[in-house]
Design an enzyme around this catalytic site. Structure first.
Site, short mmCIF file in Angstrom:
data_model
loop_
_atom_site.label_atom_id
_atom_site.label_comp_id
_atom_site.label_asym_id
_atom_site.label_seq_id
_atom_site.Cartn_x
_atom_site.Cartn_y
_atom_site.Cartn_z
N HIS A 40 0.82 -1.21 0.00
CA HIS A 40 0.00 0.00 0.00
C HIS A 40 0.86 1.26 0.00
O HIS A 40 0.50 2.25 -0.64
CB HIS A 40 -0.94 0.02 1.19
CG HIS A 40 -1.88 1.20 1.13
ND1 HIS A 40 -3.00 1.19 0.33
CD2 HIS A 40 -1.82 2.44 1.70
CE1 HIS A 40 -3.60 2.37 0.42
NE2 HIS A 40 -2.91 3.14 1.24
N ASP A 46 0.54 4.28 -2.65
CA ASP A 46 0.48 5.71 -2.32
C ASP A 46 1.56 6.49 -3.07
O ASP A 46 1.30 7.57 -3.61
CB ASP A 46 0.68 5.91 -0.82
CG ASP A 46 -0.58 5.68 0.00
OD1 ASP A 46 -1.68 5.59 -0.59
OD2 ASP A 46 -0.47 5.59 1.23
N HIS A 69 3.48 10.65 2.20
CA HIS A 69 3.05 11.60 1.18
C HIS A 69 3.89 12.87 1.17
O HIS A 69 4.30 13.36 0.11
CB HIS A 69 1.58 11.97 1.40
CG HIS A 69 0.66 10.80 1.34
ND1 HIS A 69 0.48 10.05 0.20
CD2 HIS A 69 -0.16 10.26 2.28
CE1 HIS A 69 -0.40 9.10 0.44
NE2 HIS A 69 -0.81 9.19 1.68
#
Length: 306
Positions: free
Chosen positions: A235, A239, A262
């Site tokens: 995951h 992202d 992020h």
């Protein structure tokens, strides 16, 4: 050639952080228009927000874009990963609020509908960013780096105290549909110890065991357990692919992330684009199409469970 989606597709669900109902419609768009978000809840002259790295503002636990007029849209990373991973270059994403629906916490629902309706080739060549010299950013123990490579290749390492996650490392070449097969159904995850803290800060109000993997020590609390033994690192790669998609063109290079999130990936993008000597723009006449993400990703090729 550039591609867009053949028909509009709709998603209804819950916004992860606000907990409010959310609706997203992905629509075809002309060649050369790129990916843009449109806030349809704000009237006939719906504000447009480009899906661009320089529109990212700091936001905990998700990627948030802000348009020139100050209007924002949050939690764009999963749908951006789906668009990049399926090879869509142009699309308009209509959203009826400030946050996208979280669906099941992965990109699989987006990918399923995209591949079901199919893509349309457009009369314009695909361009790509090729990284030509290494660029790295770091904050303490976290690090993100882009360096030259013939394809988009990703290497990621995470390290969590909970035994259900622990240390995980994965390397994946993103060409020829590997995103769809290997990463698309990996769900967002969190530690049970962090849930109450997030709620106190007004975050993850729409989170549940149906749209996130929740772990507590060596236990996985979500029904059905994990989709992959290393679902967490998959995951994080999903992202990162979505955040790299904010370059506006496919990125060709080696991305390496160590406990990166992020904010750090966006910091890396800003460092890359701060100096034109870091990259070159090529067309598919000079970049083989097989080196780009998404090719070889037919309907039904969703990520395999480990």
């Amino acid at each position: 050639m550039q591609k867009t989606i053949s028909h509009a597709i709709r998603f209804d669900g819950i916004a992860l952080h606000s907990g409010r109902p959310a609706r997203l419609v992905i629509r075809p768009a002309p060649a050369g228009s790129g990916i843009v978000f449109r806030r349809t809840d704000l009237g006939a002259a719906a504000p447009i927000i480009p899906a661009s790295w320089d529109r990212v503002v700091q936001s905990p636990l998700c990627t948030r874009l802000v348009g020139a007029d100050g209007v924002s849209v949050s939690t764009v990373e999963h749908v951006m990963a789906a668009l990049v991973g399926c090879g869509i270059h142009n699309a308009t994403l209509d959203i009826d609020g400030s946050e996208l629906p979280i669906v099941d916490g992965s990109a699989a629902p987006f990918v399923t509908k995209i591949l079901a309706v199919g893509l349309v080739s457009q009369a314009a060549p695909v361009q790509a960013f090729r990284i030509v010299r290494p660029v790295e950013v770091s904050r303490g123990a976290t690090r993100a780096r882009l360096s030259p490579n013939d394809t988009l290749r990703m290497e990621f390492t995470i390290d969590f105290a909970d035994a259900a996650i622990g240390v995980q490392t994965k390397t994946l070449d993103m060409s020829d549909g590997s995103f769809v097969r290997e990463l698309s159904n990996a769900r967002t995850f969190c530690r049970k110890a962090d849930v109450d803290l997030m709620h106190a800060k007004g975050l993850a109000l729409g989170g549940s065991l149906e749209n996130a993997v929740v772990v507590d020590g060596d236990k996985v609390l979500s029904p059905g357990g994990l989709r992959h033994a290393d679902e967490a690192v998959r995951h994080k790669m999903l992202d990162a692919l979505g955040d790299l998609g904010l370059a506006g063109l496919p990125v060709i290079g080696l991305y390496q992330g160590v406990r990166a999130g992020h904010a750090l990936t966006n910091e890396l993008m800003r460092a890359v684009f701060s100096d034109p000597a870091n990259y070159r723009i090529f067309t598919c006449a000079t970049v083989p199409a097989a080196h780009l993400p998404a090719l070889g990703a037919p309907f039904g090729a969703l990520a395999r469970a480990a």
